[in-house]
Design an enzyme around this catalytic site. Structure first.
Site: not given
Ligand code: GLN
Length: 550
Positions: A20, A152, A192, A196, A358, A385, A511, A513
């Site tokens: 998140g 990373d 735990k 972190t 899609g 769409c 779109h 949305e």
């Protein structure tokens, strides 16, 4: 007068991804904006693709499209919804963009004589992107999310650039927030902190000491844990911010505010805030927590196993549902299961059907079947769409009496190409960034459902497609009852169409949305749910008074 310099908040992630971080960035934006501090946001994606436009939704979730036509990470959608701003291309940065830009410069001879290196050439290019957004937006605070997790390999240049910024803009003008996960051990019933501690160590190794640690957890975080993180990670006790999982993402700004994050940030960055006003968010969350009658909607798509592929669609439905004081019961229907006479009993229980965007042929016939069901049984339908292409194919088959009507995307040799390639894209072979992208205007036809929903006649909406309604079929479909309720201003392109003899069957080439906001549902979603909520399925009871709202 020189405009005051923007300040920067960098948000990094530790331990695992998908905890998140994006919602935290968006929520920091909300709590700053609620204090009249202007904000914008940027996402740094470490992958080498230039943009996520060519990635499968299974890899990446939804591709969010900005008004100016950038194909971006879905986190930008969250930033837009939480901060209520329309972001631009500058908010989306990938390693692919950075490297291709630096290499193009090298080929042009811009660095003649020099050796091109990650530090300083790549990191300088990255810093330029930070500053460019700050300049363009003139925001008081630019919040920058570093994608991926600390440690990373790909993310290192971004973190290095974030570190270098501290000396450039000064200590008071920069803040580092680290979002981590506290795993819960069932055997010992405890959270735990060690992962972190490790990820903070990793950050320090790069030269970044976090100012604030946001701790995600599915379980309550005790004072003891907060003290421990404060001690081991060397952050103030009040800068260890617990963020336990909440039932709706729209509650996150309230939780962070409650934990004092807003004050902490404005103090640390020496900002001059107004008192916070989060009443709108509080109302939304209160409504969310009130018992509400469900409205059952089927989302018929091909990527439904990964719900993130339809992130903005789900959010837009949620906004519309809350507007009507109802609860969303969303059934995810893999369109393939409806093909070849597959079980369609689920459709008989829903009050509305949505077919989202899609690409590619897989599952198309299942979507067409869902559209037939909606048309014949007068169930509200909203096509987005690809969902418009499906509605046109379905209606074309009915109107022309030919099961061959199709889009040339799915059958290049169809005798009835009711949907076809954009005329100016014929011969286009390159796939990346070659679609009709971003905002285009559309004129709505008076008296149509679309015009009624928007309450205005000229709109602009975001697009991302290659195929279009084929004008050669306009008349024939119109005679059978299709209404073209939205056209490009020159009348050339069909942008919205509706089925006349139906309670609410509408589809759009764009779109909607992406433009929906909590508290301000998109008009098409609002009216789709408005129609769906009044549909009574066999055996269903009219809504009972569950709360004082009824
Ligand atoms: N595949 C269709 C096209 O390219 C629809 C795209 C979409 O739904 N975004 O036109």
């Amino acid at each position: 007068m020189v405009s005051p310099m923007s300040k920067y908040i960098f948000v990094t992630g530790g331990v695992v991804s998908s905890v998140g971080k994006g919602i935290t960035v968006a929520s920091i934006g909300t709590i700053l904006k609620s204090r009249q501090i202007s904000v914008t946001a940027q996402k740094l994606d470490p992958y080498l693709n230039v943009d996520p436009g060519t990635m499968s939704p299974y890899q990446h979730g939804e591709v969010f499209v900005t008004q100016d036509g950038a194909e971006t990470d879905l986190d930008l959608g969250n930033y837009e919804r939480f901060i209520d701003v329309n972001l631009t291309t500058e908010s989306s940065v990938t390693s692919g963009q950075i490297y291709s830009h630096v290499i193009a410069k090298e080929r042009r001879g811009d660095f003649l004589g020099g050796t091109i290196q990650v530090v300083p050439h790549v990191t300088s290019e990255i810093k330029d992107r930070f500053k460019k957004l700050a300049e363009k937006s003139k925001a008081d605070v630019v919040i920058i999310e570093v994608g991926g997790t600390v440690g990373d390999i790909e993310g290192l240049p971004f973190l290095e650039a974030a570190r270098q910024m501290r000396n450039e803009v000064g200590r008071d003008n920069i803040l580092y927030v680290h979002v981590t996960l506290l795993p819960y051990l069932n055997s010992t019933k405890e959270l735990k902190t060690k992962p972190t501690q490790h990820s903070v160590n990793e950050l320090r190794r790069i030269g970044i000491q976090p100012d604030i640690i946001v701790c995600r957890s599915d379980y309550p975080i005790s004072e003891e844990i907060r003290n421990k993180i404060s001690l081991f990670c060397d952050v103030e006790r009040k800068a260890v911010i617990p963020l336990t999982t909440v039932p709706t993402i729209y509650e996150v700004p309230l939780v962070l505010e409650e934990e004092g994050l807003g004050e902490l940030i404005t103090d640390k960055m020496k900002l001059k805030p107004q008192p916070p006003d989060l009443s709108q968010w509080q109302e939304l969350v209160n409504l969310f927590k009130t018992p509400r009658q469900p409205v059952k909607i089927a989302l018929v798509g091909k990527y439904v196993e990964l719900q993130d592929a339809y992130f903005s669609v789900r959010e837009a439905l949620q906004h519309a549902i809350l507007y009507h004081g109802r609860d969303l019961e969303l059934v995810w229907v893999p369109s393939e299961t409806l093909e070849n006479d597959g079980d369609d009993s689920i459709l008989r229980t829903v009050q509305g059907i949505i077919v989202p965007g899609g690409f590619g042929i897989r599952g198309i016939e299942g979507m067409v079947r869902a559209a037939t069901y909606a048309r014949e049984n007068k169930i509200p339908y909203l096509g987005l769409c690809l969902g418009m292409h499906v509605m046109v194919i379905e209606f074309g088959r009915y109107a022309l009496g030919s099961k061959d009507a199709n889009s040339t995307e799915f059958n290049a040799d169809t005798p009835h190409p009711v949907i076809d390639f954009l005329p100016d894209q014929k011969g286009q072979k390159i796939k990346g960034g070659t679609m009709r992208l971003g905002n285009y205007p559309c004129k709505l036809v008076d008296g149509s459902r679309a015009a009624k929903a928007y309450g205005q006649s000229l709109i602009e909406e975001r697009h991302r497609h290659r195929y279009e309604f084929n004008n050669e079929y306009r008349e024939r479909l119109e005679k059978a009852g299709m209404v073209y309720s939205g056209l490009s201003p020159d009348g050339r392109l069909v942008e919205v169409c509706e089925v006349a003899d139906h309670p609410w069957m509408l589809a759009c080439q764009f779109h909607p949305e992406f433009g929906s906001r909590p508290g301000h549902p998109h008009p098409l979603f609002r009216d789709f749910i408005g129609a769906a909520k009044d549909i009574l399925r066999e055996g269903a009871q009219p809504p009972l008074p569950l709360s004082s709202q009824y």
